[in-house]
Design an enzyme around this catalytic site. Structure first.
Site, mmCIF file in Angstrom:
data_model
loop_
_atom_site.group_PDB
_atom_site.id
_atom_site.type_symbol
_atom_site.label_atom_id
_atom_site.label_comp_id
_atom_site.label_asym_id
_atom_site.label_seq_id
_atom_site.Cartn_x
_atom_site.Cartn_y
_atom_site.Cartn_z
ATOM 1 N N SER A 2 -21.808 -36.788 -32.935
ATOM 2 C CA SER A 2 -21.848 -38.111 -32.299
ATOM 3 C C SER A 2 -21.956 -37.936 -30.789
ATOM 4 O O SER A 2 -21.829 -36.824 -30.260
ATOM 5 C CB SER A 2 -20.564 -38.875 -32.635
ATOM 6 O OG SER A 2 -19.455 -38.242 -32.017
ATOM 7 N N ASP A 52 -25.753 -38.376 -34.497
ATOM 8 C CA ASP A 52 -25.161 -39.525 -35.176
ATOM 9 C C ASP A 52 -25.001 -40.673 -34.175
ATOM 10 O O ASP A 52 -24.425 -40.496 -33.098
ATOM 11 C CB ASP A 52 -23.789 -39.094 -35.722
ATOM 12 C CG ASP A 52 -23.185 -40.099 -36.676
ATOM 13 O OD1 ASP A 52 -23.944 -40.871 -37.289
ATOM 14 O OD2 ASP A 52 -21.940 -40.090 -36.831
ATOM 15 N N GLU A 62 -30.966 -48.118 -38.172
ATOM 16 C CA GLU A 62 -29.929 -48.888 -38.884
ATOM 17 C C GLU A 62 -30.216 -50.378 -38.789
ATOM 18 O O GLU A 62 -30.501 -50.912 -37.722
ATOM 19 C CB GLU A 62 -28.536 -48.589 -38.317
ATOM 20 C CG GLU A 62 -27.434 -49.449 -38.966
ATOM 21 C CD GLU A 62 -26.014 -48.967 -38.702
ATOM 22 O OE1 GLU A 62 -25.798 -47.740 -38.693
ATOM 23 O OE2 GLU A 62 -25.124 -49.817 -38.504
ATOM 24 N N HIS A 76 -16.420 -47.600 -40.463
ATOM 25 C CA HIS A 76 -15.978 -46.264 -40.065
ATOM 26 C C HIS A 76 -14.446 -46.176 -40.094
ATOM 27 O O HIS A 76 -13.760 -47.183 -39.983
ATOM 28 C CB HIS A 76 -16.452 -45.938 -38.646
ATOM 29 C CG HIS A 76 -17.934 -45.747 -38.546
ATOM 30 N ND1 HIS A 76 -18.724 -46.452 -37.668
ATOM 31 C CD2 HIS A 76 -18.766 -44.916 -39.211
ATOM 32 C CE1 HIS A 76 -19.979 -46.061 -37.805
ATOM 33 N NE2 HIS A 76 -20.045 -45.133 -38.738
ATOM 34 N N HIS A 79 -23.370 -45.113 -44.234
ATOM 35 C CA HIS A 79 -22.354 -44.746 -43.236
ATOM 36 C C HIS A 79 -20.980 -45.144 -43.775
ATOM 37 O O HIS A 79 -20.874 -45.823 -44.791
ATOM 38 C CB HIS A 79 -22.632 -45.467 -41.908
ATOM 39 C CG HIS A 79 -23.732 -44.827 -41.125
ATOM 40 N ND1 HIS A 79 -23.509 -44.171 -39.948
ATOM 41 C CD2 HIS A 79 -25.049 -44.715 -41.384
ATOM 42 C CE1 HIS A 79 -24.658 -43.694 -39.501
ATOM 43 N NE2 HIS A 79 -25.612 -44.008 -40.360
ATOM 44 N N ILE A 134 -19.931 -38.625 -43.629
ATOM 45 C CA ILE A 134 -18.497 -38.373 -43.852
ATOM 46 C C ILE A 134 -17.898 -37.690 -42.630
ATOM 47 O O ILE A 134 -18.310 -36.591 -42.254
ATOM 48 C CB ILE A 134 -18.301 -37.474 -45.096
ATOM 49 C CG1 ILE A 134 -18.828 -38.197 -46.342
ATOM 50 C CG2 ILE A 134 -16.821 -37.094 -45.253
ATOM 51 C CD1 ILE A 134 -18.816 -37.356 -47.596
ATOM 52 N N ASP A 135 -16.950 -38.336 -42.021
ATOM 53 C CA ASP A 135 -16.211 -37.768 -40.897
ATOM 54 C C ASP A 135 -14.707 -37.856 -41.149
ATOM 55 O O ASP A 135 -13.966 -36.864 -41.101
ATOM 56 C CB ASP A 135 -16.593 -38.521 -39.602
ATOM 57 C CG ASP A 135 -16.001 -37.894 -38.352
ATOM 58 O OD1 ASP A 135 -15.278 -36.885 -38.463
ATOM 59 O OD2 ASP A 135 -16.244 -38.412 -37.257
ATOM 60 N N THR A 136 -14.244 -39.066 -41.474
ATOM 61 C CA THR A 136 -12.804 -39.318 -41.635
ATOM 62 C C THR A 136 -12.141 -38.367 -42.635
ATOM 63 O O THR A 136 -11.064 -37.819 -42.354
ATOM 64 C CB THR A 136 -12.598 -40.784 -42.069
ATOM 65 O OG1 THR A 136 -13.060 -41.633 -41.005
ATOM 66 C CG2 THR A 136 -11.140 -41.083 -42.364
HETATM 67 P P1 13P Z 1 -16.315 -42.248 -42.168
HETATM 68 O O1 13P Z 1 -15.466 -42.762 -41.058
HETATM 69 O O2 13P Z 1 -16.133 -43.069 -43.417
HETATM 70 O O3 13P Z 1 -16.096 -40.816 -42.456
HETATM 71 O O4 13P Z 1 -17.844 -42.455 -41.742
HETATM 72 C C1 13P Z 1 -18.479 -41.565 -40.863
HETATM 73 C C2 13P Z 1 -19.811 -42.069 -40.384
HETATM 74 O O5 13P Z 1 -20.381 -43.021 -40.870
HETATM 75 C C3 13P Z 1 -20.417 -41.335 -39.258
HETATM 76 O O6 13P Z 1 -21.610 -41.912 -38.829
HETATM 77 O O1 G3H Z 2 -19.602 -42.929 -36.075
HETATM 78 C C1 G3H Z 2 -18.500 -42.487 -36.343
HETATM 79 C C2 G3H Z 2 -18.269 -41.053 -36.536
HETATM 80 O O2 G3H Z 2 -17.146 -40.918 -37.360
HETATM 81 C C3 G3H Z 2 -18.114 -40.322 -35.223
HETATM 82 O O3 G3H Z 2 -16.934 -40.680 -34.594
HETATM 83 O O4 G3H Z 2 -17.676 -41.337 -32.310
HETATM 84 O O5 G3H Z 2 -15.278 -40.718 -32.786
HETATM 85 O O6 G3H Z 2 -17.067 -38.963 -32.783
HETATM 86 P P1 G3H Z 2 -16.740 -40.411 -33.015
HETATM 87 ZN ZN ZN Z 3 -21.750 -44.004 -38.903
HETATM 88 NA NA NA Z 4 -26.221 -40.847 -38.526
#
Ligand code: 13P
Ligand code: G3H
Ligand code: ZN
Ligand code: NA
Length: 331
Positions: free
Chosen positions: A49, A82, A141, A197, A231, A275-277
């Site tokens: 990101s 991202d 998007e 998110h 997302h 997937i980030d969380t």
């Molecule tokens: P989550 O917060 O559900 O992991 O989504 C991550 C995401 O959409 C990053 O672009």
């Molecule tokens: O878009 C959301 C992703 O989880 C990235 O999060 O902007 O805190 O790095 P961030």
């Molecule tokens: Zn996202």
């Molecule tokens: Na993306």
């Protein structure tokens, strides 16, 4: 080897699988993903990101990507930006070696104001025109991520965008999606169907009234050749919530996106699942555990190693559940 998003998702579409796109901020996350990909023979989408770029530095990210490709030459790796928020952030990512960028024109560059049709089409088309000259893929998007429970749209920081939005404003309209793809020439389209998110997506196990997977089916019927992106697709597993909370954390009761709903998406054109969380939670749980069980510990490897292993386990599970496993050597 490096691969563009377009090449990878074309292969995924031909073979009926999805590819998890995991966010990275540091070496531990990059290696965790690669260890999981290596163990399951899976191709990789690693995404950073704007926050990750600010945290780690573009040059560090560039060499980290080169490093994983050199360590794992048999694994196809797509490195993706991202949520680029303007054409300039997409361009600088391309200069830093990303093979794919997201231009998120669903919000204005401030990350708060919803981007109107002309803004979104205009800025996204500007990016595809530039990126495609260099063989770089583009994700766009359409629709605003956010909660159908509260009517709150979501700004890029995971907090509310301006105002309460209606169901129709939050969900991607299938006919508009057709027009958007035609006018912007994006390689992949992120659509909004009720996810947001972060950890707090739903206050109970989601059903069709808050997670509108039928929207994905309708879009796929009208755009059978477009790669769709979900997302906000962390599952927020109860066991990861429990580990964090058992060792002093304070995660409130919450639900994420059930795996079966993502699988339903993959059967209907979803090829990239962000997937980030879940990865953050896997890592945080182990760090909390080690430090709680041994407060005298201060060797960072003692908590980062189990943290990394927990993320590897999560990534392996996602590769298997999205049918990515086994595909790397076939590309
Ligand atoms: P989550 O917060 O559900 O992991 O989504 C991550 C995401 O959409 C990053 O672009
Ligand atoms: O878009 C959301 C992703 O989880 C990235 O999060 O902007 O805190 O790095 P961030
Ligand atoms: Zn996202
Ligand atoms: Na993306």
């Amino acid at each position: 080897a490096r691969i563009t998003l377009r090449q990878l998702l074309d292969h995924a579409a031909e073979n009926g699988y999805g590819v998890p796109a995991f966010n990275i901020n540091n070496m531990e996350q990059a290696l965790a993903i690669m260890e999981a990909a290596d163990a399951t023979n899976s191709p990789v989408i690693m995404q950073a990101s704007r926050g990750a770029r600010a945290y780690a530095n573009d040059i560090m990210l560039k060499y980290m990507m080169d490093a994983v490709v050199e360590i794992y030459p048999h694994i196809p790796v797509c490195v993706h930006l991202d949520h680029g928020n303007e054409a300039a952030s997409c361009m600088t990512a391309i200069q830093a070696g990303f093979t794919s960028v997201m231009m998120d024109g669903s919000l204005k560059a401030d990350g708060k104001t919803p981007g109107d049709w002309d803004y979104n089409v205009g800025v996204t088309r500007q990016v595809t025109d530039m990126a495609h000259y260099g063989g770089i893929s583009v994700e766009g998007e359409l629709g605003v991520l956010g909660s159908l429970e509260s009517g709150m749209g979501e700004a890029e920081d995971g907090h509310g965008a301006e105002g309460v939005l209606s169901h129709d404003q939050l969900l991607t309209d299938p006919d508009e999606a057709v027009k958007f793809v035609r006018e912007t020439k994006v390689d992949a389209l992120a659509v909004a169907m009720g996810t947001s998110h972060g950890a707090y997506k739903f206050t109970r196990r989601p059903d069709g009234s808050v997670l509108a997977m039928n929207v994905i089916e309708e879009i796929h019927n009208k755009l059978p050749n477009t790669h769709l992106v979900m997302h906000g697709s962390s599952t927020v597993p109860q066991d990861l919530q429990d580990i964090i909370n058992a060792y002093g954390g304070a995660i409130k009761p919450t639900w994420g996106v059930p795996i079966e709903e993502i699988q339903r998406g993959i059967k209907n054109g979803v090829r990239k699942i962000n997937i980030d969380t879940d990865c953050r939670m896997a890592i945080t749980g182990q760090i909390r555990k080690v430090l709680a069980e041994d407060p005298a510990e201060f060797d960072l490897r003692k908590y980062l190693k189990p943290a990394r292993e927990a993320m590897t386990k999560l990534c392996k599970e996602r590769f298997e559940l999205f049918w990515t496993a086994g595909q790397a050597s076939k590309i």
